[in-house]
Design a protein around this motif. Structure first.
Motif, PDB file in Angstrom:
ATOM      1  N   SER A 590       6.096   1.659  -2.135  1.00  0.00           N
ATOM      2  CA  SER A 590       7.335   1.048  -1.649  1.00  0.00           C
ATOM      3  C   SER A 590       8.176   0.524  -2.808  1.00  0.00           C
ATOM      4  O   SER A 590       9.412   0.583  -2.780  1.00  0.00           O
ATOM      5  N   THR A 591       7.481  -0.011  -3.822  1.00  0.00           N
ATOM      6  CA  THR A 591       8.224  -0.474  -5.000  1.00  0.00           C
ATOM      7  C   THR A 591       8.973   0.684  -5.649  1.00  0.00           C
ATOM      8  O   THR A 591      10.152   0.579  -5.999  1.00  0.00           O
ATOM      9  N   ALA A 592       8.275   1.803  -5.830  1.00  0.00           N
ATOM     10  CA  ALA A 592       8.912   2.972  -6.454  1.00  0.00           C
ATOM     11  C   ALA A 592      10.071   3.479  -5.615  1.00  0.00           C
ATOM     12  O   ALA A 592      11.126   3.870  -6.137  1.00  0.00           O
ATOM     13  N   ALA A 593       9.903   3.486  -4.302  1.00  0.00           N
ATOM     14  CA  ALA A 593      10.963   3.984  -3.426  1.00  0.00           C
ATOM     15  C   ALA A 593      12.218   3.142  -3.561  1.00  0.00           C
ATOM     16  O   ALA A 593      13.344   3.664  -3.607  1.00  0.00           O
ATOM     17  N   LEU A 594      12.038   1.800  -3.620  1.00  0.00           N
ATOM     18  CA  LEU A 594      13.209   0.931  -3.704  1.00  0.00           C
ATOM     19  C   LEU A 594      13.796   0.880  -5.113  1.00  0.00           C
ATOM     20  O   LEU A 594      14.927   0.439  -5.294  1.00  0.00           O
ATOM     21  N   THR A 700      16.573  -6.645  -0.642  1.00  0.00           N
ATOM     22  CA  THR A 700      15.664  -6.502   0.490  1.00  0.00           C
ATOM     23  C   THR A 700      14.261  -6.359  -0.075  1.00  0.00           C
ATOM     24  O   THR A 700      14.046  -5.587  -1.014  1.00  0.00           O
ATOM     25  N   THR A 701      13.318  -7.066   0.488  1.00  0.00           N
ATOM     26  CA  THR A 701      11.942  -6.999  -0.002  1.00  0.00           C
ATOM     27  C   THR A 701      11.030  -6.446   1.071  1.00  0.00           C
ATOM     28  O   THR A 701      11.295  -6.575   2.269  1.00  0.00           O
ATOM     29  N   ILE A 702       9.971  -5.799   0.618  1.00  0.00           N
ATOM     30  CA  ILE A 702       8.937  -5.278   1.520  1.00  0.00           C
ATOM     31  C   ILE A 702       7.625  -5.943   1.113  1.00  0.00           C
ATOM     32  O   ILE A 702       7.194  -5.811  -0.041  1.00  0.00           O
ATOM     33  N   THR A 703       7.034  -6.608   2.054  1.00  0.00           N
ATOM     34  CA  THR A 703       5.797  -7.347   1.770  1.00  0.00           C
ATOM     35  C   THR A 703       4.691  -6.841   2.681  1.00  0.00           C
ATOM     36  O   THR A 703       4.856  -6.775   3.905  1.00  0.00           O
ATOM     37  N   TRP A 704       3.596  -6.442   2.043  1.00  0.00           N
ATOM     38  CA  TRP A 704       2.432  -5.946   2.797  1.00  0.00           C
ATOM     39  C   TRP A 704       1.421  -7.098   2.969  1.00  0.00           C
ATOM     40  O   TRP A 704       1.184  -7.851   2.035  1.00  0.00           O
ATOM     41  N   TYR A 705       0.837  -7.135   4.168  1.00  0.00           N
ATOM     42  CA  TYR A 705      -0.145  -8.198   4.403  1.00  0.00           C
ATOM     43  C   TYR A 705      -1.118  -7.740   5.480  1.00  0.00           C
ATOM     44  O   TYR A 705      -0.835  -6.818   6.245  1.00  0.00           O
ATOM     45  N   ASP A 727       4.501 -16.787   0.037  1.00  0.00           N
ATOM     46  CA  ASP A 727       3.214 -16.762  -0.638  1.00  0.00           C
ATOM     47  C   ASP A 727       2.408 -15.528  -0.309  1.00  0.00           C
ATOM     48  O   ASP A 727       1.251 -15.418  -0.696  1.00  0.00           O
ATOM     49  N   LYS A 728       2.998 -14.557   0.413  1.00  0.00           N
ATOM     50  CA  LYS A 728       2.250 -13.360   0.783  1.00  0.00           C
ATOM     51  C   LYS A 728       1.947 -12.539  -0.459  1.00  0.00           C
ATOM     52  O   LYS A 728       2.682 -12.561  -1.435  1.00  0.00           O
ATOM     53  N   ASP A 729       0.864 -11.706  -0.385  1.00  0.00           N
ATOM     54  CA  ASP A 729       0.313 -11.076  -1.578  1.00  0.00           C
ATOM     55  C   ASP A 729       1.188  -9.974  -2.148  1.00  0.00           C
ATOM     56  O   ASP A 729       1.381  -9.884  -3.354  1.00  0.00           O
ATOM     57  N   ASN A 730       1.667  -9.051  -1.330  1.00  0.00           N
ATOM     58  CA  ASN A 730       2.307  -7.827  -1.842  1.00  0.00           C
ATOM     59  C   ASN A 730       3.751  -7.764  -1.374  1.00  0.00           C
ATOM     60  O   ASN A 730       4.029  -7.530  -0.204  1.00  0.00           O
ATOM     61  N   THR A 731       4.673  -7.969  -2.332  1.00  0.00           N
ATOM     62  CA  THR A 731       6.095  -8.002  -1.990  1.00  0.00           C
ATOM     63  C   THR A 731       6.850  -7.007  -2.862  1.00  0.00           C
ATOM     64  O   THR A 731       6.658  -6.954  -4.079  1.00  0.00           O
ATOM     65  N   THR A 732       7.698  -6.209  -2.218  1.00  0.00           N
ATOM     66  CA  THR A 732       8.556  -5.256  -2.926  1.00  0.00           C
ATOM     67  C   THR A 732      10.004  -5.646  -2.730  1.00  0.00           C
ATOM     68  O   THR A 732      10.416  -5.955  -1.609  1.00  0.00           O
ATOM     69  N   ASN A 733      10.793  -5.640  -3.838  1.00  0.00           N
ATOM     70  CA  ASN A 733      12.197  -6.034  -3.770  1.00  0.00           C
ATOM     71  C   ASN A 733      13.096  -4.805  -3.774  1.00  0.00           C
ATOM     72  O   ASN A 733      12.902  -3.865  -4.546  1.00  0.00           O
ATOM     73  N   ALA A 734      14.106  -4.841  -2.951  1.00  0.00           N
ATOM     74  CA  ALA A 734      15.152  -3.805  -2.969  1.00  0.00           C
ATOM     75  C   ALA A 734      16.488  -4.493  -3.033  1.00  0.00           C
ATOM     76  O   ALA A 734      16.858  -5.207  -2.115  1.00  0.00           O
ATOM     77  N   GLY A 735      17.217  -4.315  -4.120  1.00  0.00           N
ATOM     78  CA  GLY A 735      18.496  -4.996  -4.276  1.00  0.00           C
ATOM     79  C   GLY A 735      19.532  -4.488  -3.309  1.00  0.00           C
ATOM     80  O   GLY A 735      19.518  -3.339  -2.888  1.00  0.00           O
ATOM     81  N   GLU A 736      20.483  -5.409  -2.974  1.00  0.00           N
ATOM     82  CA  GLU A 736      21.552  -5.056  -2.047  1.00  0.00           C
ATOM     83  C   GLU A 736      22.580  -4.209  -2.741  1.00  0.00           C
ATOM     84  O   GLU A 736      23.007  -4.556  -3.834  1.00  0.00           O
TER      85      GLU A 736
END
Length: 736
Positions: A590-594, A700-705, A727-736
């Motif tokens: 997801s990080t790579a995609a964003l 925009t962030t994507i967080t896996w939990y 505080d969630k473990d896995n977060t992915t950021n996608a800029g606006e």
């Protein structure tokens, strides 16, 4: 002595007295002595006659005495005559040499001697007075013979009885004719024998020498004996053909021989020409180089006195017309040709090598060649490659022009030639001159093909590069006009929108662009239209419609704009992924995609912008796979910058997160496994004091939990509320 009869004397004495008789005898004797060849005197004493003088031979003596004896009254005739010997033949010789004329022979009478003395002087005294002259005309014939001898240079004249012989040497036919004329009217009964050698033809000195263009010289004429052929050969600096007669006469003008040598030397300077000499004049005509002409004329200025000189020496020309041949091209040879004397090569051919150009020694009196050659060279410069030929009044221009415009310009330069000139053309064009007009037809699953006419410098590889495609197909016409830069910029503007399009036809007609396209499923065609219009500028016409003919669910393809393998799923083209799902991998994916594609929104709203669909599709494919293959859940987080109020920012971020969640659900993500949370400006990742920082914070962030852990944490700390999500473990950021 004659003795008269006694009877007669007695008779006479009886009738006349002595005195009367003596007078009568005297008169009769005198009369009887008349008519002799030479003077005969008579003397009478009484009746006795004494005869004295010269008798022209015995016959005349007998005649005289007989006549005296017949005188009436004479008594005695006493003979005191001197009788001349008879010459046989009766001849006179005159011999003429360089030392003078000598005479030998006889003379009929003293009267004739006196006559001859008037002609030959004292030499007449040496002639013997003799009898035997054939007639009284003989001395006159001698005078004619002397007249015949006089014109001769040397010779002998003999008059023997009635035959006149003349032998000798005459200098010219004129003298020969004069000699013969002197003997042409002899008295009847006289014969002539003439044998005269003529030493000279009598014509004046002359010299004619002709120099041909090949250098050969022929000569004819008549020159002084002292002028040797070798002297003329040396003066000419070459041998010559032809025979020269040599005169025995001295030149009428001193220095004639020297003048002829000077003339021959001057002729030798010419390229071709003619030398003509007469007794007192020299004429030189022909053609020569300027230097040779000056040298020849200088020689003629030094002719000896008494010889007039005239010359008409033209500047030499080989007869070939003025010409120019020059070419334009990669391997063009140096120009060649023949220019007028006063036309510099650089004036026509510029800086090209002039080694093949030669200047004639003559000028172009009309000046037309320079005009034609200059216009022709300018016309050739209009072509991309070609050849100009000017030969005399014929002009030919062949080659290839870039467009009809250049071809027309070239022909126009040679369209108004001077009178007498004619031009022919054979000019092809590499471009028809019409503005570039080409189409790029794009299909997401097939790529792009190109047709039409491209602008100069734009090739298929350039189109592919501008569109961001690996390649494009087609066989367009490569134009030679137009701006490749402008077309490339237009294609670059389109390239950023290709992932949002299913089909597109891009037409570039000179500087006008028309785009007709269909948007990919899920893409707002209005936003794409606006985006393309802004990117292409005011001269663009953009029409984007929704895709209506959708494929079956499960269909696959490779998107040529992104290079991704895609599968049609739930009405959208989602990337086909191949990875093993776990928390770490899903977060990395997801990080790579964003990072590759951003999720952005229409300014001030929660509406996804047109280009966010590709990011949403990529995230949807990842989320679908990860949720299906793990126990993970996912949260979509919305973030803003610090501009505006906290409540407004939190509300906007919540709306945007929910919009992304809705888009993912529409693409088949399980609704129960995905949440949306708006964090407003509470979790900045950059400085909000800068534009760059604020842009980074809008994301925009994507967080896996794991949902179980999440539930337990929520039960233990129910008051944490929304802040706990940070505080969630896995977060992915996608800029606006």
């Amino acid at each position: 002595m004659l003795v008269l009869g006694v009877g007669a004397l007695g008779w006479y004495g009886s009738t006349n007295n002595a005195k009367t008789m003596e007078a009568e005898v005297t008169e009769a004797a005198r009369a009887a002595a008349e008519g002799t060849v030479h003077p005969v005197m008579t003397r009478v004493s009484g009746r006795d006659i004494v005869v004295s003088g010269v008798a022209n031979g015995e016959a005349e003596r007998d005649q005289i005495l007989a006549a005296m004896n017949d005188v009436t009254g004479r008594r005695v005739v006493r003979d005191e005559l001197r009788v001349l010997e008879t010459a046989s033949p009766f001849a006179l010789n005159a011999s003429k040499t360089a030392d003078g004329v000598t005479y030998a022979g006889v003379i009929p009478t003293e009267v004739d001697r006196a006559t001859l003395a008037a002609r030959i002087g004292a030499a007449a005294d040496d002639l013997d007075l003799m009898a035997g002259a054939p007639d009284s005309a003989w001395t006159g014939v001698v005078m004619q013979g002397l007249d015949g001898l006089a014109p001769l240079q040397d010779g002998t004249m003999d008059v023997s009885d009635r035959t006149v012989s003349l032998t000798g040497t005459a200098r010219t036919p004129a003298e020969d004719a004069a000699a013969r004329a002197a003997l042409s009217d002899l008295p009847d009964g006289y014969d002539t024998s003439i044998d005269v050698t003529v030493l000279d033809d009598g014509t004046p000195l002359r010299l004619a020498m002709d120099l041909a263009e090949d250098g050969a010289v022929t000569a004819t004429g008549k020159v002084p004996a002292a002028l040797e052929r070798s002297a003329l050969t040396e003066a000419l600096a070459r041998d010559f053909d032809g025979e020269l007669a040599q005169s025995v006469l001295p030149p009428a003008t001193d220095g004639w021989a020297d003048a002829s040598k000077i003339g021959a030397e001057a002729l030798g300077k010419l390229h071709s020409g003619a030398l003509r000499m007469t007794e007192d004049s020299l004429t030189l005509t022909g053609a020569a180089t300027p230097d040779a002409k000056a040298e020849a004329e200088a020689l003629l200025a030094g002719l000896p006195a008494g010889i007039s000189a005239s010359s008409d020496i033209a500047l030499y020309d080989d007869g070939a017309p003025f010409s120019l041949e020059m070419a334009k091209g990669d391997d063009s040879a140096a120009p060649t040709g023949k220019f007028p004397a006063d036309l510099p090569a650089a004036e026509i051919i510029g800086t090209r090598p002039a080694t093949g150009i030669r200047n004639a020694f003559v000028s172009d009196e009309t000046g037309s060649f320079a005009t034609v050659a200059s216009n022709g060279a300018e016309a050739l410069s209009q072509l991309e490659n070609g050849k100009l030929t000017v030969v005399g009044t014929e002009v030919t221009l062949t080659g290839t022009a870039k467009t009809p415009t250049e071809a027309d310009a070239a022909m126009a330069l040679l369209g108004d030639l001077p009178e007498g000139y004619a031009a022919t053309f054979d000019i092809a064009t590499r471009d028809d001159g019409t503005p570039p007009n080409f189409d790029v037809t794009y299909l997401a699953d097939q790529g792009a093909s190109v047709s039409g006419k491209l602008p100069a410098g734009l090739e298929l590889s350039g189109i592919a590069g501008a569109l961001g495609l690996a390649d494009v197909s087609g066989e367009p016409v490569q134009g030679l006009i137009g701006e490749a830069t402008q077309a490339t910029e237009q294609l670059n503007a389109v390239s950023g929108w290709l992932p949002e399009l299913e089909t597109m036809t891009f037409n570039s007609n000179d500087d006008v662009v028309t785009v007709t396209a269909s948007a990919a499923p899920g893409v707002d065609e209005g936003l794409v239209t606006a985006g393309l219009t802004e990117a292409l500028g005011a001269n663009a016409s953009v029409t984007v419609t929704a895709m209506t003919d959708l494929p079956d669910d499960g269909a696959t393809r490779t998107n040529r704009a992104t290079g991704r393998a895609e599968r049609f799923t739930n009405g959208f083209w989602l990337p086909v992924l191949d990875f093993v799902s776990d928390a770490e991998t899903c977060e990395a994916q997801s990080t790579a995609a964003l990072q590759d594609d951003k999720i952005n929104f229409v300014s001030g709203s929660a509406q996804l912008d047109a280009q966010s669909v590709r990011a949403v599709n990529a995230v949807a494919a990842i989320v679908r796979k990860c949720l299906a293959e793990t126990d993970l859940n996912v949260e979509i987080g919305g973030h803003t910058d610090s501009q505006g109020g906290d409540d407004l920012n939190r509300q906007l971020s919540q709306s945007r997160a929910e919009a992304v969640r809705a888009a993912l659900i529409a693409r088949g993500v399980a609704e129960a496994d995905i949440t949306a949370t708006g964090y407003g400006e509470d979790q900045p990742i950059a400085d909000n004091e800068t534009a760059e920082g604020r842009a980074a914070n809008r994301r925009t962030t994507i967080t896996w939990y794991e949902p179980v852990a999440e539930a337990e944490e929520a039960a233990a700390e129910p008051e944490a509320g929304a802040d706990a999500a940070a505080d969630k473990d896995n977060t992915t950021n996608a800029g606006e």
